[in-house]
Design a protein around this motif. Structure first.
Motif, PDB file in Angstrom:
ATOM      1  N   LEU A   1      -7.818   2.188  -4.914  1.00 29.27           N
ATOM      2  CA  LEU A   1      -7.698   3.403  -4.111  1.00 29.27           C
ATOM      3  C   LEU A   1      -8.772   3.429  -3.030  1.00 29.27           C
ATOM      4  O   LEU A   1      -9.964   3.314  -3.313  1.00 29.27           O
ATOM      5  CB  LEU A   1      -7.828   4.629  -5.013  1.00 29.27           C
ATOM      6  N   THR A   2      -8.332   3.578  -1.791  1.00 27.56           N
ATOM      7  CA  THR A   2      -9.255   3.724  -0.659  1.00 27.56           C
ATOM      8  C   THR A   2      -8.810   4.943   0.117  1.00 27.56           C
ATOM      9  O   THR A   2      -7.785   4.910   0.810  1.00 27.56           O
ATOM     10  CB  THR A   2      -9.219   2.469   0.244  1.00 27.56           C
ATOM     11  N   GLY A   3      -9.558   6.044  -0.028  1.00 20.38           N
ATOM     12  CA  GLY A   3      -9.150   7.293   0.611  1.00 20.38           C
ATOM     13  C   GLY A   3      -7.837   7.766   0.026  1.00 20.38           C
ATOM     14  O   GLY A   3      -7.746   8.034  -1.171  1.00 20.38           O
ATOM     15  N   THR A   4      -6.809   7.824   0.875  1.00 18.27           N
ATOM     16  CA  THR A   4      -5.483   8.236   0.403  1.00 18.27           C
ATOM     17  C   THR A   4      -4.505   7.062   0.378  1.00 18.27           C
ATOM     18  O   THR A   4      -3.295   7.264   0.275  1.00 18.27           O
ATOM     19  CB  THR A   4      -4.911   9.356   1.297  1.00 18.27           C
ATOM     20  N   ASP A   5      -5.037   5.866   0.473  1.00 15.43           N
ATOM     21  CA  ASP A   5      -4.197   4.660   0.390  1.00 15.43           C
ATOM     22  C   ASP A   5      -4.397   3.980  -0.958  1.00 15.43           C
ATOM     23  O   ASP A   5      -5.540   3.669  -1.342  1.00 15.43           O
ATOM     24  CB  ASP A   5      -4.550   3.669   1.504  1.00 15.43           C
ATOM     25  N   LEU A   6      -3.294   3.773  -1.650  1.00 11.75           N
ATOM     26  CA  LEU A   6      -3.346   3.086  -2.937  1.00 11.75           C
ATOM     27  C   LEU A   6      -2.748   1.692  -2.753  1.00 11.75           C
ATOM     28  O   LEU A   6      -1.542   1.554  -2.487  1.00 11.75           O
ATOM     29  CB  LEU A   6      -2.557   3.856  -3.999  1.00 11.75           C
ATOM     30  N   ARG A   7      -3.578   0.683  -2.889  1.00 12.26           N
ATOM     31  CA  ARG A   7      -3.092  -0.694  -2.785  1.00 12.26           C
ATOM     32  C   ARG A   7      -2.685  -1.177  -4.175  1.00 12.26           C
ATOM     33  O   ARG A   7      -3.418  -0.966  -5.161  1.00 12.26           O
ATOM     34  CB  ARG A   7      -4.189  -1.605  -2.208  1.00 12.26           C
ATOM     35  N   VAL A   8      -1.538  -1.806  -4.254  1.00 16.00           N
ATOM     36  CA  VAL A   8      -1.036  -2.401  -5.498  1.00 16.00           C
ATOM     37  C   VAL A   8      -0.862  -3.886  -5.226  1.00 16.00           C
ATOM     38  O   VAL A   8      -0.207  -4.270  -4.258  1.00 16.00           O
ATOM     39  CB  VAL A   8       0.319  -1.765  -5.912  1.00 16.00           C
ATOM     40  N   PHE A   9      -1.473  -4.689  -6.093  1.00 15.69           N
ATOM     41  CA  PHE A   9      -1.432  -6.131  -5.820  1.00 15.69           C
ATOM     42  C   PHE A   9      -1.525  -6.946  -7.101  1.00 15.69           C
ATOM     43  O   PHE A   9      -1.973  -6.456  -8.138  1.00 15.69           O
ATOM     44  CB  PHE A   9      -2.550  -6.528  -4.841  1.00 15.69           C
ATOM     45  N   SER A  10      -1.084  -8.224  -6.983  1.00 12.00           N
ATOM     46  CA  SER A  10      -1.088  -9.137  -8.139  1.00 12.00           C
ATOM     47  C   SER A  10      -2.505  -9.610  -8.413  1.00 12.00           C
ATOM     48  O   SER A  10      -3.335  -9.707  -7.529  1.00 12.00           O
ATOM     49  CB  SER A  10      -0.215 -10.351  -7.852  1.00 12.00           C
TER      50      SER A  10
ATOM     51  N   THR B   1       0.843  -1.194   0.000  1.00 14.00           N
ATOM     52  CA  THR B   1       0.000   0.000   0.000  1.00 14.00           C
ATOM     53  C   THR B   1       0.879   1.244   0.000  1.00 14.00           C
ATOM     54  O   THR B   1       1.886   1.295   0.711  1.00 14.00           O
ATOM     55  CB  THR B   1      -0.921   0.003   1.235  1.00 14.00           C
ATOM     56  N   ILE B   2       0.483   2.209  -0.785  1.00 12.78           N
ATOM     57  CA  ILE B   2       1.192   3.481  -0.881  1.00 12.78           C
ATOM     58  C   ILE B   2       0.344   4.559  -0.215  1.00 12.78           C
ATOM     59  O   ILE B   2      -0.833   4.722  -0.555  1.00 12.78           O
ATOM     60  CB  ILE B   2       1.441   3.849  -2.358  1.00 12.78           C
ATOM     61  N   ASP B   3       0.954   5.270   0.703  1.00 12.86           N
ATOM     62  CA  ASP B   3       0.290   6.391   1.366  1.00 12.86           C
ATOM     63  C   ASP B   3       0.464   7.630   0.490  1.00 12.86           C
ATOM     64  O   ASP B   3       1.570   8.167   0.368  1.00 12.86           O
ATOM     65  CB  ASP B   3       0.918   6.596   2.749  1.00 12.86           C
ATOM     66  N   LEU B   4      -0.619   8.074  -0.122  1.00  9.63           N
ATOM     67  CA  LEU B   4      -0.528   9.199  -1.060  1.00  9.63           C
ATOM     68  C   LEU B   4      -0.279  10.528  -0.366  1.00  9.63           C
ATOM     69  O   LEU B   4       0.007  11.526  -1.031  1.00  9.63           O
ATOM     70  CB  LEU B   4      -1.792   9.272  -1.926  1.00  9.63           C
ATOM     71  N   THR B   5      -0.369  10.558   0.971  1.00  9.86           N
ATOM     72  CA  THR B   5      -0.085  11.802   1.699  1.00  9.86           C
ATOM     73  C   THR B   5       1.391  11.895   2.093  1.00  9.86           C
ATOM     74  O   THR B   5       1.847  12.932   2.557  1.00  9.86           O
ATOM     75  CB  THR B   5      -0.942  11.907   2.979  1.00  9.86           C
ATOM     76  N   SER B   6       2.142  10.812   1.892  1.00 12.99           N
ATOM     77  CA  SER B   6       3.561  10.806   2.248  1.00 12.99           C
ATOM     78  C   SER B   6       4.364  11.649   1.253  1.00 12.99           C
ATOM     79  O   SER B   6       4.119  11.602   0.040  1.00 12.99           O
ATOM     80  CB  SER B   6       4.088   9.369   2.248  1.00 12.99           C
TER      81      SER B   6
END
Ligand code: FES
Length: 139
Positions: free
Chosen positions: A130-139, A43-48
């Motif tokens: 995308l959930t809020g400001t969390d972007l999940r990347v998965f297979s 998961t990538i925190d888009l606010t970081s």
């Protein structure tokens, strides 16, 4: 050395040389190109601040062997970052809307498919959510 032995040896040497040429010309991909990552789930925190590039359309970051691109505020794509030709890292070209490998000029679409070679196979595409400001990347 007898004439027959000489001709036989010459034929064998020529055959081996031709086989070497054929093998060389058939290898369009470097066997050292890393395989696309497997078991991906992060998961990538888009606010970081580390992910600031993903706050603008066309922005991209590299993480865990993938290139992640923001297409719009609700759409992101993730592809394996190693060019399938010889492994150079590809870069998203916002103006063209595709990925370029600067090493020999291969281009890939946003789905990862080859637009032009010399690369012959696609980049692997991963899921994004995308959930809020969390972007999940998965297979
Ligand atoms: S490494 Fe050759 S086109 Fe990418």
């Amino acid at each position: 050395m007898e004439r027959n032995e000489f001709l036989k040896m010459l034929g064998t040497a020529s055959l081996m040389a031709c086989a070497g040429c054929a093998l060389e010309s058939c290898s369009s991909s470097d066997p050292t190109v890393p395989a696309p990552p497997t078991g991906v789930d992060f998961t990538i925190d888009l606010t970081s601040s580390a992910n600031t590039a993903l706050t603008a359309d066309g922005g991209s970051i590299y993480k865990n062997g993938l290139v992640i691109v923001r297409i719009s505020d609700t759409s992101y794509i993730a592809l394996s970052q190693a060019c399938t030709h010889q492994g150079t890292t590809v870069a998203f070209q916002p103006s063209a809307g595709n990925f370029l490998c600067s090493n020999h000029g291969s281009r890939f679409s946003t789905t990862g498919s080859v637009i032009n070679g010399p690369a012959a196979s696609s980049l692997k595409r991963y899921n994004t959510e995308l959930t809020g400001t969390d972007l999940r990347v998965f297979s």
